[in-house]
Motif scaffolding. Structure first.
Motif, PDB file in Angstrom:
ATOM      1  N   VAL A  33     116.819 132.853 124.073  1.00  0.00           N
ATOM      2  CA  VAL A  33     117.845 132.616 124.248  1.00  0.00           C
ATOM      3  C   VAL A  33     118.002 131.945 122.661  1.00  0.00           C
ATOM      4  O   VAL A  33     117.393 131.277 121.959  1.00  0.00           O
ATOM      5  N   GLU A  34     119.800 131.990 122.074  1.00  0.00           N
ATOM      6  CA  GLU A  34     119.334 131.786 121.365  1.00  0.00           C
ATOM      7  C   GLU A  34     121.038 130.744 120.657  1.00  0.00           C
ATOM      8  O   GLU A  34     120.472 129.139 119.913  1.00  0.00           O
ATOM      9  N   SER A  35     121.954 130.603 121.856  1.00  0.00           N
ATOM     10  CA  SER A  35     122.916 129.398 121.619  1.00  0.00           C
ATOM     11  C   SER A  35     123.459 129.978 122.853  1.00  0.00           C
ATOM     12  O   SER A  35     122.959 130.554 123.833  1.00  0.00           O
ATOM     13  N   LEU A  36     124.051 128.549 123.138  1.00  0.00           N
ATOM     14  CA  LEU A  36     125.556 128.196 124.853  1.00  0.00           C
ATOM     15  C   LEU A  36     126.259 128.502 123.901  1.00  0.00           C
ATOM     16  O   LEU A  36     127.175 127.450 122.756  1.00  0.00           O
ATOM     17  N   ILE A  37     127.469 129.027 123.806  1.00  0.00           N
ATOM     18  CA  ILE A  37     129.214 129.022 124.509  1.00  0.00           C
ATOM     19  C   ILE A  37     129.435 128.996 125.361  1.00  0.00           C
ATOM     20  O   ILE A  37     129.558 130.026 126.322  1.00  0.00           O
ATOM     21  N   GLY A  38     131.095 127.627 125.488  1.00  0.00           N
ATOM     22  CA  GLY A  38     131.507 128.390 126.288  1.00  0.00           C
ATOM     23  C   GLY A  38     133.117 127.811 126.411  1.00  0.00           C
ATOM     24  O   GLY A  38     133.157 126.999 124.749  1.00  0.00           O
ATOM     25  N   PHE A  39     133.655 127.260 127.297  1.00  0.00           N
ATOM     26  CA  PHE A  39     135.111 126.196 127.607  1.00  0.00           C
ATOM     27  C   PHE A  39     134.739 125.762 128.336  1.00  0.00           C
ATOM     28  O   PHE A  39     134.216 125.837 129.479  1.00  0.00           O
ATOM     29  N   MET A  40     135.177 124.582 128.380  1.00  0.00           N
ATOM     30  CA  MET A  40     135.668 123.304 129.022  1.00  0.00           C
ATOM     31  C   MET A  40     136.787 123.279 129.675  1.00  0.00           C
ATOM     32  O   MET A  40     137.781 123.235 128.981  1.00  0.00           O
ATOM     33  N   PHE A  41     137.371 123.549 131.011  1.00  0.00           N
ATOM     34  CA  PHE A  41     138.592 123.505 131.227  1.00  0.00           C
ATOM     35  C   PHE A  41     138.939 122.014 132.327  1.00  0.00           C
ATOM     36  O   PHE A  41     138.218 121.333 132.580  1.00  0.00           O
ATOM     37  N   ASP A  42     140.495 121.760 132.205  1.00  0.00           N
ATOM     38  CA  ASP A  42     140.877 119.992 132.781  1.00  0.00           C
ATOM     39  C   ASP A  42     141.266 121.131 134.324  1.00  0.00           C
ATOM     40  O   ASP A  42     142.328 121.676 133.932  1.00  0.00           O
ATOM     41  N   ILE A  43     140.346 121.013 135.328  1.00  0.00           N
ATOM     42  CA  ILE A  43     140.521 121.106 136.242  1.00  0.00           C
ATOM     43  C   ILE A  43     140.972 120.203 137.798  1.00  0.00           C
ATOM     44  O   ILE A  43     140.465 119.971 139.056  1.00  0.00           O
ATOM     45  N   SER A  44     141.500 119.131 137.278  1.00  0.00           N
ATOM     46  CA  SER A  44     141.710 117.690 137.778  1.00  0.00           C
ATOM     47  C   SER A  44     142.887 118.054 138.683  1.00  0.00           C
ATOM     48  O   SER A  44     142.564 118.582 140.321  1.00  0.00           O
ATOM     49  N   GLU A  45     143.999 118.569 138.101  1.00  0.00           N
ATOM     50  CA  GLU A  45     145.866 119.128 138.804  1.00  0.00           C
ATOM     51  C   GLU A  45     144.750 119.903 140.089  1.00  0.00           C
ATOM     52  O   GLU A  45     145.249 119.858 141.106  1.00  0.00           O
ATOM     53  N   ARG A  46     143.973 120.529 139.959  1.00  0.00           N
ATOM     54  CA  ARG A  46     143.192 121.977 140.949  1.00  0.00           C
ATOM     55  C   ARG A  46     142.660 121.209 142.317  1.00  0.00           C
ATOM     56  O   ARG A  46     142.546 121.161 142.631  1.00  0.00           O
TER      57      ARG A  46
ATOM     58  N   TYR B 197     137.348 109.043 135.059  1.00  0.00           N
ATOM     59  CA  TYR B 197     137.055 110.514 135.038  1.00  0.00           C
ATOM     60  C   TYR B 197     138.168 111.241 135.168  1.00  0.00           C
ATOM     61  O   TYR B 197     139.176 111.862 135.680  1.00  0.00           O
ATOM     62  N   VAL B 198     137.964 112.299 135.156  1.00  0.00           N
ATOM     63  CA  VAL B 198     138.276 113.642 135.303  1.00  0.00           C
ATOM     64  C   VAL B 198     137.320 114.823 135.300  1.00  0.00           C
ATOM     65  O   VAL B 198     136.716 114.685 135.130  1.00  0.00           O
ATOM     66  N   TRP B 199     137.847 115.887 136.533  1.00  0.00           N
ATOM     67  CA  TRP B 199     137.366 116.749 136.350  1.00  0.00           C
ATOM     68  C   TRP B 199     136.834 118.727 135.739  1.00  0.00           C
ATOM     69  O   TRP B 199     138.367 118.562 134.864  1.00  0.00           O
ATOM     70  N   ILE B 200     135.611 118.900 135.486  1.00  0.00           N
ATOM     71  CA  ILE B 200     135.536 120.023 133.963  1.00  0.00           C
ATOM     72  C   ILE B 200     135.575 121.083 135.016  1.00  0.00           C
ATOM     73  O   ILE B 200     134.394 120.788 135.534  1.00  0.00           O
ATOM     74  N   ARG B 201     135.501 121.459 134.507  1.00  0.00           N
ATOM     75  CA  ARG B 201     134.633 122.865 134.638  1.00  0.00           C
ATOM     76  C   ARG B 201     134.072 123.555 133.211  1.00  0.00           C
ATOM     77  O   ARG B 201     135.260 124.056 133.019  1.00  0.00           O
ATOM     78  N   ASP B 202     133.463 123.592 133.499  1.00  0.00           N
ATOM     79  CA  ASP B 202     132.410 124.422 132.150  1.00  0.00           C
ATOM     80  C   ASP B 202     132.269 125.885 132.652  1.00  0.00           C
ATOM     81  O   ASP B 202     131.530 126.345 133.453  1.00  0.00           O
ATOM     82  N   VAL B 203     132.592 126.614 131.352  1.00  0.00           N
ATOM     83  CA  VAL B 203     132.123 128.112 131.822  1.00  0.00           C
ATOM     84  C   VAL B 203     131.277 128.634 130.250  1.00  0.00           C
ATOM     85  O   VAL B 203     131.262 128.403 129.214  1.00  0.00           O
ATOM     86  N   VAL B 204     130.148 128.929 130.655  1.00  0.00           N
ATOM     87  CA  VAL B 204     128.569 128.846 129.622  1.00  0.00           C
ATOM     88  C   VAL B 204     128.292 130.222 129.736  1.00  0.00           C
ATOM     89  O   VAL B 204     128.231 131.213 131.121  1.00  0.00           O
ATOM     90  N   HIS B 205     128.636 131.060 127.890  1.00  0.00           N
ATOM     91  CA  HIS B 205     127.654 132.545 128.296  1.00  0.00           C
ATOM     92  C   HIS B 205     126.651 131.801 127.163  1.00  0.00           C
ATOM     93  O   HIS B 205     126.638 130.818 126.201  1.00  0.00           O
ATOM     94  N   VAL B 206     125.665 133.012 127.870  1.00  0.00           N
ATOM     95  CA  VAL B 206     124.561 132.734 127.028  1.00  0.00           C
ATOM     96  C   VAL B 206     123.837 133.938 125.975  1.00  0.00           C
ATOM     97  O   VAL B 206     124.409 134.602 126.459  1.00  0.00           O
ATOM     98  N   VAL B 207     123.838 133.427 124.892  1.00  0.00           N
ATOM     99  CA  VAL B 207     124.142 134.058 123.291  1.00  0.00           C
ATOM    100  C   VAL B 207     122.570 134.849 123.120  1.00  0.00           C
ATOM    101  O   VAL B 207     121.319 133.621 122.754  1.00  0.00           O
TER     102      VAL B 207
END
Length: 312
Positions: free
Chosen positions: A116-129, A99-109
Motif C-alpha cells: 500500500v502506497e497511498s489512499l485516494i478518494g472523494f468525500m461526498f456530502d450526503i446529508s440530504e440523502r 455535523y453533516v453526513w459524509i460518504r468517503d469513497v476510498v481507492h487503495v493505491v
C-alpha cells in the motif's frame, strides 16, 4: 522545456481544475506518514475548516462524530491494510459545531511490490440523502405500526397478537417463567348494537380498550382485538393467580366506568366475561394452547351466566 513536459503540465493543471470544480472533495493520504498529500479546497466550503488545516489522518479522525469514530476508523484502517477499496458513511464536524453526513469513497493505491502506497478518494456530502432515508425509515416504522394495529379501536390486531405470543412463548422457554393469556368478551354486545346502533357500538369498543389498556396493564402486557367484541390480553411472566387478579381488575374498571347497557340480559351496565389460561412455555405444546384454553374457558364463563371469570 520539451513538448511532452509542457503537455504534462497542462494536463496536470486541467485535472486539478476539474477536481476542484466538482462538488465531491478529492483527497490523497500518504500511507507511510498518514499525512494528507492533498485535499480539495471544497472542504472549506463544506465544513468550514481551512484547507491547510488538514495535515494528517488525526485531523480526519478528530473531526468525526464520536458515535461514528470507532466504527468508521476501525473499518477503514482494516480495509486499507488489506488493500481493499471501500466506502464509509459518517457524520463530520463543521467548524461551527454542527455535523453533516459524509460518504468517503476510498481507492487503495499499491506500489510495484504490491504494498500500500497511498489512499485516494472523494468525500461526498450526503446529508440530504440521509434525511430522505430517515424520513423513509420513519414512514416505514409508522406503516409497520399501523399494520399491527386494529383500525377501529387502536388496540393491537390479530397479526400483532400472534407475533407477540410467539415471542413471549420463546422468552418464557428461556427464562422458565410462566405466560398467561386472558380472553375477554363484552357481554350481550349484539344487543348493545341493536339498541344503540353500530356507531355507538364502535365507541363502546374503543371505550373498553381505553379503560382496560390504560389502567389494567403493565408496559410489556399486550391488549389485542381478537375479533368482533372479543379481546386477548397477553401477560408475560405472570402466573395463574396474578393473571386472575388482572382479570378481576379489568372487571372492576369496567364496572367503575359505568357504561350503560339497558339491553343486557345480565346487568344494566356493561359487563365482561373472561377465560384465563396459564402455561409454562416448553417445546411440548405450542403457544396456541393458551389461546384455545382461554377461549374454552371464556365459553364456559358465558354459558355459566356471563359477567364472570373462569380460570380453570
Amino acid at each position: 522545456m520539451s513538448n511532452d513536459t509542457a503537455a504534462m503540465i497542462v494536463d496536470s493543471a486541467v485535472y486539478k481544475t476539474l477536481l476542484e470544480s466538482t462538488l465531491a472533495i478529492p483527497w490523497k493520504i500518504d500511507w507511510e506518514t498518514l499525512r494528507f498529500a492533498y485535499i480539495g479546497p471544497q472542504i472549506e466550503r463544506l465544513l468550514g475548516w481551512p484547507q491547510g488545516s488538514w495535515l494528517s489522518i488525526d485531523d480526519w479522525v478528530e473531526r468525526m462524530h464520536p458515535e461514528d469514530r470507532e466504527r468508521v476508523v476501525n473499518f477503514c484502517v482494516a480495509q486499507s491494510k488489506a488493500g481493499i477499496d471501500h466506502e464509509a458513511d459518517y457524520r463530520a464536524l463543521k467548524a461551527d459545531g454542527s455535523y453533516v453526513w459524509i460518504r468517503d469513497v476510498v481507492h487503495v493505491v499499491r506500489d510495484d511490490d504490491g504494498e500500500v502506497e497511498s489512499l485516494i478518494g472523494f468525500m461526498f456530502d450526503i446529508s440530504e440523502r440521509k434525511q430522505t432515508e430517515e424520513r423513509l425509515l420513519r414512514l416505514q416504522r409508522e406503516l409497520e405500526a399501523l399494520s399491527y394495529q386494529d383500525g377501529l379501536t387502536g388496540a393491537a390486531n390479530r397479526r400483532r397478537l400472534d407475533a407477540v405470543l410467539e415471542t413471549e412463548w420463546a422468552s418464557g422457554r428461556r427464562s422458565g417463567r410462566p405466560l398467561s393469556l386472558i380472553m375477554l368478551d363484552i357481554d350481550c354486545f349484539k344487543q348493545y348494537n341493536d339498541r344503540f346502533g353500530h356507531l355507538a357500538g364502535d365507541d363502546c369498543l374503543r371505550r373498553v380498550v381505553e379503560v382496560v389498556g390504560t389502567s389494567a396493564l403493565r408496559p410489556r402486557d399486550l391488549l389485542a382485538r381478537f375479533g368482533g367484541e372479543e379481546f386477548a390480553l397477553v401477560l408475560p411472566e405472570t402466573d395463574r393467580d396474578a393473571a386472575l387478579r388482572v382479570a378481576q381488575r379489568c372487571r372492576a374498571l369496567i364496572a367503575e366506568a359505568a357504561i350503560a347497557h339497558p339491553a343486557s340480559e345480565v346487568s344494566p351496565l356493561l359487563t365482561l366475561s373472561m377465560g384465563v389460561a396459564t402455561a409454562l412455555p416448553s417445546d411440548v405444546v405450542a403457544p396456541t394452547w393458551l389461546l384455545e384454553t382461554a377461549d374454552r374457558r371464556l365459553y364456559r364463563a358465558k354459558q355459566g351466566g356471563r359477567d364472570r371469570i373462569v380460570a380453570e
